[in-house]
Design a protein around this motif. Structure first.
Motif, PDB file in Angstrom:
ATOM      1  N   CYS A  16      36.726  45.221  52.122  1.00  0.00           N
ATOM      2  CA  CYS A  16      35.891  45.106  50.930  1.00  0.00           C
ATOM      3  C   CYS A  16      34.675  44.247  51.262  1.00  0.00           C
ATOM      4  CB  CYS A  16      36.665  44.492  49.768  1.00  0.00           C
ATOM      5  SG  CYS A  16      35.615  44.259  48.312  1.00  0.00           S
ATOM      6  N   ASN A  28      32.478  43.167  49.351  1.00  0.00           N
ATOM      7  CA  ASN A  28      32.248  42.181  48.302  1.00  0.00           C
ATOM      8  C   ASN A  28      33.194  40.984  48.456  1.00  0.00           C
ATOM      9  OD1 ASN A  28      31.228  41.078  45.875  1.00  0.00           O
ATOM     10  ND2 ASN A  28      32.923  41.997  44.735  1.00  0.00           N
ATOM     11  N   CYS A  29      34.503  41.265  48.628  1.00  0.00           N
ATOM     12  CA  CYS A  29      35.492  40.181  48.798  1.00  0.00           C
ATOM     13  C   CYS A  29      35.499  39.645  50.232  1.00  0.00           C
ATOM     14  CB  CYS A  29      36.890  40.666  48.447  1.00  0.00           C
ATOM     15  SG  CYS A  29      37.093  41.221  46.754  1.00  0.00           S
ATOM     16  N   CYS A  31      38.734  48.640  45.805  1.00  0.00           N
ATOM     17  CA  CYS A  31      39.348  47.327  45.995  1.00  0.00           C
ATOM     18  C   CYS A  31      40.085  46.943  44.720  1.00  0.00           C
ATOM     19  CB  CYS A  31      38.266  46.291  46.320  1.00  0.00           C
ATOM     20  SG  CYS A  31      38.852  44.581  46.274  1.00  0.00           S
ATOM     21  N   CYS A  37      38.234  43.703  43.043  1.00  0.00           N
ATOM     22  CA  CYS A  37      36.906  43.749  42.422  1.00  0.00           C
ATOM     23  C   CYS A  37      36.427  45.165  42.117  1.00  0.00           C
ATOM     24  CB  CYS A  37      35.886  43.023  43.305  1.00  0.00           C
ATOM     25  SG  CYS A  37      35.472  43.951  44.792  1.00  0.00           S
TER      26      CYS A  37
HETATM   27 ZN   LIG Z   1      36.825  43.458  46.562  1.00  0.00          ZN
END
Ligand SMILES: [Zn+2]
Ligand SMILES: [Zn+2]
Length: 523
Positions: free
Chosen positions: A128, A130-131, A174, A177
């Motif tokens: 991910c 973002n994470c 994900c 998120c």
């Molecule tokens: Zn994520």
């Protein structure tokens, strides 16, 4: 001659409370089986434990802002309380968090690695952006490529039961998120399941005593051909990989949890003061090993675990039977913990006794097809069958004997044809229930026992000792004597299902010790 019976029970994830679906599927059946075999005088080792690793626990911990170990410890305590209150009689219920389990797991890992059954390869894993992390199994969700179910996880589709790899998911996202993951290369270890396909196929084909659903499900997999599977993950919670350079990865939960059956047996032996005792249940070819699981766990127990055992060698027993159950629905709907559509075991046990639940889940066990739990059915079965048939039989005979014969077993006169018929019927039922339990046909077994209770009520209605006693005390004494004998054996037949009330009846009848010690014999 006494037999040795090893009973492995599915390891529940320590990330939530137990619900009735799990009890009907995997926990009540092995307890019935263990109690039956102990009463038969056989040696039983029944083990399981909390599965403390894997993404179900880390996700829960992240949601609650706790450490995974705290979550696991909380639910482990709850499991122990549940077993004690429901009477699930494990010889050992441990956890996958012990040093012993890590040691046994790493030994199997290194042995399989050494023999070429585990190999290193690069795996493209969802990441991910973002994470900023890899999304192991349950951290990724999407649509199942096999059945089209939208909530499939990266390790398995709960709807159709197929094990999945993250790359197979349609429209993956994900779990944390919702971002669409990218795939990045990462180095991992794989179990070479393909190397075992032929051996497994030969072996599974011989298991004609397995339940048809278990046998067919397993054969289908093998006919499609097993794929090699990654057994390590980019996570920091789990059993360490005993190879340099892999310090920030862990052995994945599906590989190590099944090893728990062996590590738990070793832990049990060590704590008994005879460290080698586990061998009697694992290396003795006369020992029969049973694995009680829900149907979503079939491939792990009929294919993957046997493959690991074949690869490891050391003369360890393969499963003898894997009596997997189907699912329990609740009030006609598929059970779902995420939608809170479940009956929680401890909620039930706060309000009611364990035996009525054990009764309903046994007589309505999802052995060959899904069955339904409803409160209406619970009340009906409890009132009309357990109380009105069995409870009433015991109650009216015992109170009457107590009041009119000084609480002693009355001396019988000569038996008439009806007396002989009911006694021989009960004696045949004791044998029939024996055979049914031996073959894991729990539903039929309890039905056969309850039929004896019904017959006995009819017998007593015919004989009416409460009326007859006024003009013919001897005739009343004879039918009560007969009824007491039937009850004495009925409590043995029902003991595996209703251990609490059977033990009470055992004592009311004046027997000493436990039902188990008294043994499975005509009394
Ligand atoms: Zn994520
Ligand atoms: Zn599916």
């Amino acid at each position: 001659m006494s037999e040795k019976i090893f009973i492995g029970v599915a390891w529940p994830y320590a990330n939530g409370s137990l619900h009735l679906g799990q009890i009907a599927g995997a926990y009540l059946p092995p307890d019935i089986f263990a109690r039956y075999h102990r009463t038969k005088g056989n040696e039983v080792l029944m083990v399981s434990g909390s599965d403390q690793h894997g993404t179900p626990i880390t996700i829960k911990a992240e949601q609650e802002g706790k450490k995974p170990g705290e979550i696991a410890a909380r639910y482990h305590r709850q499991f122990l309380e549940s077993w004690q209150k429901l009477g699930i009689s494990f010889d050992l219920f441990t956890t996958t968090g012990t040093e012993n389990h890590a040691k046994v797991t790493q030994d199997i890992f290194l042995t399989l690695l050494d023999r070429g059954y585990i190999f290193k390869d690069t795996l493209s894993q969802p990441y991910c952006p973002n994470c900023k992390r890899f999304l192991a199994d349950r951290y990724i969700e999407g649509t199942c490529p096999y059945c089209g179910s939208p909530g499939a996880r990266g390790d398995q589709c709960e709807t159709c039961g197929k094990p999945l790899s993250p790359a197979e998911l349609i429209e993956p996202r994900c779990r944390i998120c919702g971002t669409t993951p990218v795939f990045r290369d990462t180095e991992h270890f794989f179990l070479k399941l393909s190397a075992f396909n032929d051996r497994l196929l030969d072996w599974v084909k011989q298991q004609t005593h397995w339940r048809p659903n278990v046998l067919n499900f397993s054969l289908r997999y093998l006919e499609e051909g097993l794929k090699d599977r990654a057994i390590t993950r980019d996570i920091d919670w789990g059993v360490a990989i005993p190879v340099a350079g892999f310090e920030d990865k862990r052995i994945y939960v599906w590989f190590e949890a099944v090893i728990g059956y062996l590590s738990a047996a070793k832990e049990w032996a060590a704590s008994s003061g005879n460290g080698g005792k586990w061998r009697q249940f694992w290396q003795n070819s006369d020992t029969k090993s049973y694995y009680f699981i829900g149907k979503d766990n079939i491939p792990f127990h009929t294919l993957i675990w046997p493959a690991m055992l074949m690869g490891y060698g050391d003369n360890l027993n393969l499963p003898y039977d894997v009596p997997a159950n189907e699912f329990l629905t609740i009030e006609g709907r598929k059970l779902s913990t995420s939608q809170n559509w479940a009956v929680w075991l401890l909620d039930y046990l706060d309000k009611y006794d364990p035996d009525p639940l054990r009764y309903l889940l046994s007589i309505n066990m999802p052995e060959t097809s899904d069955t339904d739990f409803s409160w209406r059915e619970f009340v009906r079965r409890n009132n009309d069958e357990l109380v009105a048939t069995y409870g009433n039989l015991v109650h009216r005979v015992l109170t009457f004997v107590y009041r009119n014969f000084d609480g002693r077993v009355p001396d019988p006169g000569e038996f008439d044809a009806q007396d002989k018929a009911i006694l021989s019927g009960a004696s045949k039922a004791l044998e029939a229930v024996d055979g049914l339990l031996y073959g894991c046909h729990f539903r039929e077994a309890i039905r056969a026992a309850m039929a004896v209770a019904q017959e006995s009520n009819r017998y007593l209605d015919d004989k009416s000792p409460w009326k007859v006693i006024k003009e013919n005390r001897q005739a009343a004494a004879t039918s009560l004597y007969v009824a007491l004998h039937v009850i004495a054996n009925l409590k043995t037949m029902l003991y595996p299902f209703l251990p609490f009330s059977s033990q009470k009846v055992h004592e009311y009848l004046g027997f000493e010790g436990s039902v188990e010690k008294a043994g499975w014999k005509w009394q």
